[in-house]
Design a protein around this motif. Structure first.
Motif, short mmCIF file in Angstrom:
data_model
loop_
_atom_site.label_atom_id
_atom_site.label_comp_id
_atom_site.label_asym_id
_atom_site.label_seq_id
_atom_site.Cartn_x
_atom_site.Cartn_y
_atom_site.Cartn_z
N GLU A 48 -5.24 -1.44 -14.72
CA GLU A 48 -5.55 -0.65 -13.51
C GLU A 48 -5.62 -1.64 -12.35
O GLU A 48 -6.50 -2.52 -12.34
N GLN A 153 -10.15 10.83 -9.65
CA GLN A 153 -9.34 9.61 -9.49
C GLN A 153 -8.04 9.71 -10.28
O GLN A 153 -7.97 10.38 -11.31
N SER A 157 -4.29 4.22 -9.07
CA SER A 157 -4.91 4.01 -7.76
C SER A 157 -6.37 4.44 -7.83
O SER A 157 -6.95 4.99 -6.89
N GLU A 160 -9.15 2.89 -5.26
CA GLU A 160 -8.99 3.46 -3.92
C GLU A 160 -9.46 4.93 -3.92
O GLU A 160 -10.16 5.38 -3.01
N ASP A 161 -9.09 5.67 -4.97
CA ASP A 161 -9.48 7.08 -5.05
C ASP A 161 -11.00 7.24 -5.16
O ASP A 161 -11.57 8.18 -4.62
N ASN A 325 2.02 2.06 -12.90
CA ASN A 325 0.74 1.42 -12.58
C ASN A 325 -0.41 1.79 -13.50
O ASN A 325 -1.58 1.80 -13.10
#
Ligand code: NAD
Length: 432
Positions: A48, A153, A157, A160-161, A325
């Motif tokens: 992650e 989330q 990402s 950031e979420d 990702n």
């Protein structure tokens, strides 16, 4: 504030680390010894982006620790998050055994007022049931509150979420619990994050409604893509024009091999099941699920149409995870497509930037390459399934020379059909 998070998977670990980053003292608990051992050394067992750096930073600054002991976590914390997995049973309903087991442990070790926060995605009514389980396992009655705080989330990402969410949903019945939750998320007030404060059942439903709606968008655009193929239209332009309509929005309108991952498939099945248990058939959702299953089969048919009889053919697969990702291969369309190809007698070569080891464990018969070119070498066709950035700028002339036959099947519409044709590929995308 001292906080415990039980379950340090994708969601629990991100939650714990981000709350530590907000300045709270976190103890993250898991019953997976290997996971905890790695985390204690600052090593993150999942892929992650940015997560390992935050783990190391917060371990060093003394706000984060990892433990196998629920007792230690519960007795040292005011707030206990439950973030264990809720996978599917065979009938589609959510398997709540881990959440129930953890709730009982929380009850057993409760030594004073606590707020128990359910972060896992759980069927409507579960928080109330977990509250009862906790009460039943307490040695003596101790007041506590239960809160539903579903997580939105996205893997890839997630930090950031979590740090900049579209909203925070809090289902609770006590002012004290709501005040404590607002305190935990006070950093988000500064960036004007909307808070939806509601009942337990409504908060639980919000999570399912949001996920199943997004899955609906995916299945909808996939059906439009299928029609585009039959009618000579280009779904790429259709989706773009649709998305520019503010009432529709451009996200989740990307045609492809169907949704996968650890959330959409299980959450769509679980909500359909919840509806059936109430005697209601959720017709749209049942179709969304069916369309998704069909879409995967269509992708295999697409490959067969281009290659012919698959027996003895070698198919190269780019991407194994359900999206870029992440190293998560749970219910990945790529895995499902590979399994079908193998059943139909094809040999499969595959590459993924991060998930080869995970995939080897379930698909040992696949040959794994060291990059896209290694995979393409000698293949009868190359299929792009997961749109990792590494696959967006491939050296196409080199690939073409390596392939036995220049068939390129692009299940994410990464490349332009006319350019691929100009380069001499026998190319097809989805809905174009
Ligand atoms: P996961 O499988 O990655 O992690 C679950 C963790 O819980 C594992 O580390 C497991 O070892 C641990 N665990 C299980 N039983 C335990 C027990 N009795 N005691 C201690 N630890 C235990 O799951 P996840 O992907 O993090 O998902 C967790 C929940 O969050 C699910 O309900 C999921 O639907 C929801 N969710 C997931 C995502 C996502 O992107 N993965 C996003 C939003 C919501």
């Amino acid at each position: 504030m001292n906080i415990c998070v039980i379950g340090t998977g994708y969601v629990g670990l991100v939650t714990g680390v981000c709350l530590a980053e907000f300045g709270m003292n976190l103890i993250c608990v898991d019953n997976d010894h290997q996971k905890i051992h790695l985390l204690q050394q600052g090593k993150v067992p999942v892929y992650e982006p940015g997560l390992e750096d935050l783990v190391i930073k917060n371990l060093r600054e003394g706000r984060l620790s990892f433990s196998m002991s629920i007792e230690e976590g519960v007795t040292s914390s005011l707030v206990v998050f439950i973030a264990v997995g809720t996978p599917s049973h065979d009938d589609g309903s959510a398997d709540l055994r881990a959440a129930e087991e953890v709730a009982k442990e929380i009850g057993r070790y409760m030594d004073g007022y606590k707020v128990v926060v359910v972060k896992s995605t759980v069927p409507v009514g579960t928080c109330r049931r977990l509250r009862k389980l906790i009460q039943e396992t307490q040695a003596r009655p101790i007041p506590f509150d239960i809160v539903s705080n579903p997580e939105f989330q996205r893997e890839g990402s997630a930090i950031e979420d979590f740090m900049r969410p579209d909203r925070v949903t809090i289902g609770a019945e006590s002012e004290q619990a709501i005040a404590i939750m607002k305190d935990i998320y006070s950093a988000l007030y500064l960036i004007e994050t909307p808070f939806v404060i509601t009942s337990l059942e409504t908060a639980e439903m919000i999570k399912y409604a949001a996920n199943t709606f997004l899955a609906t968008k995916v299945s909808f655009i996939n059906e439009i893509a299928n029609l585009c193929e039959m009618m000579g239209a280009d779904v790429h332009h259709v989706a773009k024009a649709m998305g520019l309509d503010g009432r529709i929005g451009k996200k989740f309108l990307h045609p492809g091999p169907g949704y996968g991952g650890s959330c959409f498939p299980k959450d769509t099945r679980a909500l359909s099941r919840m509806a059936k248990e109430k005697g209601y058939t959720f017709k749209i959702l049942d179709s969304v699920i069916e369309v998704n299953e069909e879409q995967r089969k269509r992708m295999v048919n697409k490959i067969e149409e281009k290659v012919g009889d698959l027996r003895g053919k070698t198919i190269g697969i780019l991407g194994l995870t359900f999206k870029p990702n992440t190293n998560d291969i749970r219910e990945s369309s790529s895995i499902a497509i590979i399994q079908s190809l193998l059943t139909m007698g094809a040999k499969v070569k595959a590459f993924d930037p991060v998930a080869i080891e995970e995939t080897k464990a379930i698909l040992p018969e696949v040959e794994y390459g060291k990059d896209a070119y290694d995979v393409a070498s000698g293949c009868d066709a190359l299929v792009l399934v997961t749109e990792w950035n590494q696959f967006r700028r491939l050296d196409l002339p080199r690939l073409k020379n390596l392939l036995k036959t220049p068939i390129f099947i692009d299940l994410r519409n990464v490349y332009e059909p006319h350019q691929m044709k100009r380069l001499g590929f026998n190319y097809c995308g989805v809905g174009r």
